[in-house]
Design a protein around this motif. Structure first.
Motif, PDB file in Angstrom:
ATOM      1  N   ARG A 185       0.520  -1.248   0.152  1.00  0.00           N
ATOM      2  CA  ARG A 185      -0.060   0.036   0.098  1.00  0.00           C
ATOM      3  C   ARG A 185       0.779   1.143  -0.061  1.00  0.00           C
ATOM      4  NH1 ARG A 185      -3.169  -2.416   4.268  1.00  0.00           N
ATOM      5  NH2 ARG A 185      -4.807  -3.375   2.785  1.00  0.00           N
ATOM      6  N   GLN A 186       1.916   1.054   0.377  1.00  0.00           N
ATOM      7  CA  GLN A 186       2.987   2.198   0.650  1.00  0.00           C
ATOM      8  C   GLN A 186       3.770   2.731  -0.684  1.00  0.00           C
ATOM      9  OE1 GLN A 186       2.624   4.008   3.216  1.00  0.00           O
ATOM     10  NE2 GLN A 186       1.362   2.333   4.071  1.00  0.00           N
ATOM     11  N   VAL A 187       3.554   1.774  -1.692  1.00  0.00           N
ATOM     12  CA  VAL A 187       4.223   1.981  -2.872  1.00  0.00           C
ATOM     13  C   VAL A 187       3.109   1.830  -4.008  1.00  0.00           C
ATOM     14  CG1 VAL A 187       6.237   0.771  -2.168  1.00  0.00           C
ATOM     15  CG2 VAL A 187       4.756  -0.428  -3.615  1.00  0.00           C
ATOM     16  N   GLN A 188       3.873   2.332  -5.296  1.00  0.00           N
ATOM     17  CA  GLN A 188       2.816   2.304  -6.437  1.00  0.00           C
ATOM     18  C   GLN A 188       3.004   0.827  -7.182  1.00  0.00           C
ATOM     19  OE1 GLN A 188       4.221   4.337 -10.174  1.00  0.00           O
ATOM     20  NE2 GLN A 188       2.687   3.195 -11.117  1.00  0.00           N
ATOM     21  N   LEU A 189       1.691   0.076  -7.164  1.00  0.00           N
ATOM     22  CA  LEU A 189       2.096  -1.222  -7.617  1.00  0.00           C
ATOM     23  C   LEU A 189       0.822  -1.121  -8.833  1.00  0.00           C
ATOM     24  CD1 LEU A 189       0.839  -4.302  -5.619  1.00  0.00           C
ATOM     25  CD2 LEU A 189      -0.094  -2.138  -5.418  1.00  0.00           C
ATOM     26  N   ASN A 190       1.190  -2.405  -9.682  1.00  0.00           N
ATOM     27  CA  ASN A 190       0.322  -2.403 -10.954  1.00  0.00           C
ATOM     28  C   ASN A 190      -0.684  -3.777 -10.749  1.00  0.00           C
ATOM     29  OD1 ASN A 190       1.318  -0.250 -12.132  1.00  0.00           O
ATOM     30  ND2 ASN A 190       2.975  -1.357 -13.081  1.00  0.00           N
ATOM     31  N   ALA A 191      -0.285  -4.818 -10.288  1.00  0.00           N
ATOM     32  CA  ALA A 191      -1.090  -5.762 -10.340  1.00  0.00           C
ATOM     33  C   ALA A 191      -0.612  -6.751  -8.964  1.00  0.00           C
ATOM     34  CB  ALA A 191      -1.246  -6.697 -11.434  1.00  0.00           C
ATOM     35  N   CYS A 192      -1.707  -7.495  -8.368  1.00  0.00           N
ATOM     36  CA  CYS A 192      -1.591  -8.465  -7.485  1.00  0.00           C
ATOM     37  C   CYS A 192      -2.309  -9.688  -7.441  1.00  0.00           C
ATOM     38  CB  CYS A 192      -1.435  -7.686  -5.996  1.00  0.00           C
ATOM     39  SG  CYS A 192      -0.909  -8.787  -4.874  1.00  0.00           S
ATOM     40  N   THR A 193      -1.921 -10.969  -7.326  1.00  0.00           N
ATOM     41  CA  THR A 193      -3.027 -12.147  -6.786  1.00  0.00           C
ATOM     42  C   THR A 193      -2.244 -12.799  -5.684  1.00  0.00           C
ATOM     43  OG1 THR A 193      -4.405 -13.419  -7.836  1.00  0.00           O
ATOM     44  CG2 THR A 193      -1.874 -13.476  -8.434  1.00  0.00           C
ATOM     45  N   ASP A 194      -2.975 -13.761  -5.079  1.00  0.00           N
ATOM     46  CA  ASP A 194      -2.482 -14.746  -4.094  1.00  0.00           C
ATOM     47  C   ASP A 194      -2.315 -16.277  -4.832  1.00  0.00           C
ATOM     48  OD1 ASP A 194      -5.199 -14.947  -4.207  1.00  0.00           O
ATOM     49  OD2 ASP A 194      -5.381 -15.742  -2.407  1.00  0.00           O
ATOM     50  N   VAL A 195      -1.393 -16.854  -4.162  1.00  0.00           N
ATOM     51  CA  VAL A 195      -1.075 -18.024  -4.808  1.00  0.00           C
ATOM     52  C   VAL A 195      -1.849 -19.146  -3.999  1.00  0.00           C
ATOM     53  CG1 VAL A 195       0.761 -19.862  -5.449  1.00  0.00           C
ATOM     54  CG2 VAL A 195       1.157 -17.445  -5.319  1.00  0.00           C
ATOM     55  N   THR A 196      -2.731 -19.822  -4.603  1.00  0.00           N
ATOM     56  CA  THR A 196      -3.481 -20.784  -3.883  1.00  0.00           C
ATOM     57  C   THR A 196      -3.598 -21.947  -4.863  1.00  0.00           C
ATOM     58  OG1 THR A 196      -5.635 -19.614  -4.715  1.00  0.00           O
ATOM     59  CG2 THR A 196      -5.043 -19.307  -2.380  1.00  0.00           C
ATOM     60  N   GLY A 197      -4.526 -22.476  -5.111  1.00  0.00           N
ATOM     61  CA  GLY A 197      -4.916 -23.898  -5.530  1.00  0.00           C
ATOM     62  C   GLY A 197      -4.221 -24.006  -7.048  1.00  0.00           C
ATOM     63  N   PHE A 198      -4.162 -23.265  -7.775  1.00  0.00           N
ATOM     64  CA  PHE A 198      -3.509 -23.379  -9.160  1.00  0.00           C
ATOM     65  C   PHE A 198      -1.930 -23.312  -9.070  1.00  0.00           C
ATOM     66  CE2 PHE A 198      -7.570 -21.150 -11.005  1.00  0.00           C
ATOM     67  CZ  PHE A 198      -8.321 -22.448 -11.012  1.00  0.00           C
ATOM     68  N   GLY A 199      -1.527 -23.095  -7.811  1.00  0.00           N
ATOM     69  CA  GLY A 199      -0.029 -23.221  -8.050  1.00  0.00           C
ATOM     70  C   GLY A 199       0.705 -21.786  -8.368  1.00  0.00           C
ATOM     71  N   LEU A 200       2.090 -21.580  -8.243  1.00  0.00           N
ATOM     72  CA  LEU A 200       2.850 -20.575  -8.766  1.00  0.00           C
ATOM     73  C   LEU A 200       2.420 -20.267 -10.254  1.00  0.00           C
ATOM     74  CD1 LEU A 200       4.536 -18.157  -8.223  1.00  0.00           C
ATOM     75  CD2 LEU A 200       6.424 -19.657  -8.947  1.00  0.00           C
ATOM     76  N   LEU A 201       2.592 -21.309 -11.142  1.00  0.00           N
ATOM     77  CA  LEU A 201       2.491 -21.270 -12.506  1.00  0.00           C
ATOM     78  C   LEU A 201       1.319 -20.932 -13.018  1.00  0.00           C
ATOM     79  CD1 LEU A 201       4.868 -23.841 -13.705  1.00  0.00           C
ATOM     80  CD2 LEU A 201       5.222 -21.241 -13.720  1.00  0.00           C
ATOM     81  N   GLY A 202       0.050 -21.587 -12.300  1.00  0.00           N
ATOM     82  CA  GLY A 202      -1.325 -21.375 -12.673  1.00  0.00           C
ATOM     83  C   GLY A 202      -1.670 -19.866 -12.357  1.00  0.00           C
ATOM     84  N   HIS A 203      -1.411 -19.209 -11.145  1.00  0.00           N
ATOM     85  CA  HIS A 203      -1.603 -17.880 -10.756  1.00  0.00           C
ATOM     86  C   HIS A 203      -1.013 -16.851 -11.597  1.00  0.00           C
ATOM     87  CE1 HIS A 203      -4.484 -18.970  -7.737  1.00  0.00           C
ATOM     88  NE2 HIS A 203      -3.748 -20.009  -7.437  1.00  0.00           N
ATOM     89  N   LEU A 204       0.324 -17.189 -12.065  1.00  0.00           N
ATOM     90  CA  LEU A 204       0.994 -16.472 -12.618  1.00  0.00           C
ATOM     91  C   LEU A 204       0.467 -16.394 -14.179  1.00  0.00           C
ATOM     92  CD1 LEU A 204       4.919 -17.123 -12.113  1.00  0.00           C
ATOM     93  CD2 LEU A 204       3.706 -15.031 -11.665  1.00  0.00           C
ATOM     94  N   LYS A 205      -0.037 -17.540 -14.688  1.00  0.00           N
ATOM     95  CA  LYS A 205      -0.680 -17.399 -15.755  1.00  0.00           C
ATOM     96  C   LYS A 205      -1.773 -16.646 -16.093  1.00  0.00           C
ATOM     97  CE  LYS A 205      -4.108 -19.665 -18.434  1.00  0.00           C
ATOM     98  NZ  LYS A 205      -5.500 -19.625 -18.208  1.00  0.00           N
ATOM     99  N   GLU A 206      -2.753 -16.623 -14.903  1.00  0.00           N
ATOM    100  CA  GLU A 206      -3.946 -15.836 -14.672  1.00  0.00           C
ATOM    101  C   GLU A 206      -3.520 -14.263 -14.831  1.00  0.00           C
ATOM    102  OE1 GLU A 206      -6.417 -16.590 -11.297  1.00  0.00           O
ATOM    103  OE2 GLU A 206      -7.286 -18.158 -12.791  1.00  0.00           O
ATOM    104  N   VAL A 207      -2.504 -13.795 -14.368  1.00  0.00           N
ATOM    105  CA  VAL A 207      -2.091 -12.457 -14.624  1.00  0.00           C
ATOM    106  C   VAL A 207      -1.601 -12.317 -15.734  1.00  0.00           C
ATOM    107  CG1 VAL A 207      -0.499 -10.638 -13.644  1.00  0.00           C
ATOM    108  CG2 VAL A 207      -1.343 -12.260 -12.016  1.00  0.00           C
ATOM    109  N   ALA A 208      -0.964 -13.275 -16.376  1.00  0.00           N
ATOM    110  CA  ALA A 208      -0.035 -13.070 -17.758  1.00  0.00           C
ATOM    111  C   ALA A 208      -1.379 -12.979 -18.673  1.00  0.00           C
ATOM    112  CB  ALA A 208       0.664 -14.303 -18.185  1.00  0.00           C
TER     113      ALA A 208
END
Ligand code: CO
Ligand code: CO
Length: 319
Positions: A185-208
């Motif tokens: 919250r203290q910086v400028q950021l562009n996107a975020c999600t949490d890593v849950t059931g799809f694993g690291l690659l699955g959640h990265l793929k959602e952002v991609a």
């Protein structure tokens, strides 16, 4: 869920496909989410606590502050003692209160054990709803918790883990993503999600996919629980890993081949996993400082390499 028609209500700012639902009401942004899990540890108190930490994560990932929650409980009244249910709920209540959240009601069904909460939160003044779809070229990607909780909890199921390993993963899943959210919250950021059931690659793929970007991931920088590879070799591999691989492998390119164990780690479904935080490179020093201030151990694991069709390229030791 993706087959559901999107609502056209102009007050809705995030819906299906996001971590949480969000809408505007009298100038405020309200966020809602729901999550429910089966037991990941044997101790009912710890399970209740983890189930709540896990459910709150979607609110934190969107830049929100959780406020109220409703219990959703499935419990087999005839086969488990009621004290078990009481401990589970006490764990949930204590974790919620650590997060400043009041549990204000709920519902119970007589069935095999599951627990979770429906959470309502809001975006604080001066903040914004953080989506998955605004990651930009050049963004740095931080991960705020080590991977491997799915492999460890499978090990618990198979009774091949030590007490030390159980404590390690219990502590990790119990950790709120509140500190990570306070930091970003203290910086400028562009996107975020949490890593849950799809694993690291699955959640990265959602952002991609939703940001239309190509991500470069440095395998050598990915944090993990120290005994994951040993547990994989002992057979602590779930269907979830293989399902995730089947669903997402077409989006992944390996510039150097991965070992089977590394691959399993990257697809491992997480419970109450960390946040994936996308920040412009100018914010690098700021966010590292903020993570430190909030006692968050975050790792810089990759960057947005290009815009284009969603893809994740894994490399080893990027300089
Ligand atoms: Co989520
Ligand atoms: Co969720």
């Amino acid at each position: 869920m993706r087959q559901f028609p999107a609502t056209k209500d102009k007050n809705v700012i995030a819906q299906i496909g996001e971590d949480a639902f969000a809408f505007q009401h009298h100038g405020e942004t309200i966020i809602q989410t729901v999550d429910l899990i089966t037991p990941v540890v044997d101790d009912p108190y710890e399970f209740g606590s983890i189930a709540v930490a896990n459910a709150l994560s979607d609110i934190y990932a969107k830049g929100g502050i959780p406020k109220y929650a409703l219990n959703i409980i499935e419990f087999p009244v005839s086969s488990l003692p009621l004290s078990h249910l009481e401990k589970m709920l006490a764990g949930g209540r204590d974790k919620a209160s650590e997060a400043g959240v009041a549990i204000v009601g709920g519902h119970t069904i007589d069935d095999s054990p599951k627990y979770g909460v429906a959470v309502t939160g809001f975006i604080p003044e001066g903040g914004k709803f953080i989506s998955k779809s605004e990651a930009k070229l050049g963004d740095l990607i931080f991960l705020t918790k080590p991977l491997g909780s799915g492999i460890y909890t499978t090990g618990i199921d198979q009774q091949v883990v030590s007490d030390k390993q159980i404590n390690e993963v219990t502590l990790l899943m119990n950790q709120l993503n509140q500190g990570a959210a306070n930091a970003f919250r203290q910086v400028q950021l562009n996107a975020c999600t949490d890593v849950t059931g799809f694993g690291l690659l699955g959640h990265l793929k959602e952002v991609a996919e939703s940001s239309k970007i190509i991500i470069e991931l440095d395998i050598s920088r990915i944090p993990y629980l120290q005994d994951v590879f040993q547990l994989i070799s002992q057979g602590a591999v779930t269907e979830g890993i293989l399902k995730n691989k089947q669903s997402f492998h077409q989006y992944i390119k390996h510039s150097t081949p991965l070992t089977r164990e590394e691959e399993y780690l990257l697809y491992d479904p997480q419970t109450s996993g960390g946040l994936l935080v996308f920040v412009p490179s100018e914010e690098k020093e700021n966010i590292i400082k903020e993570f430190e201030k909030n006692n968050v151990t975050a790792s810089l694991i990759g960057m947005v390499l290009k815009t284009g069709d969603p893809c994740i390229i894994t490399k080893n030791n990027i300089e």
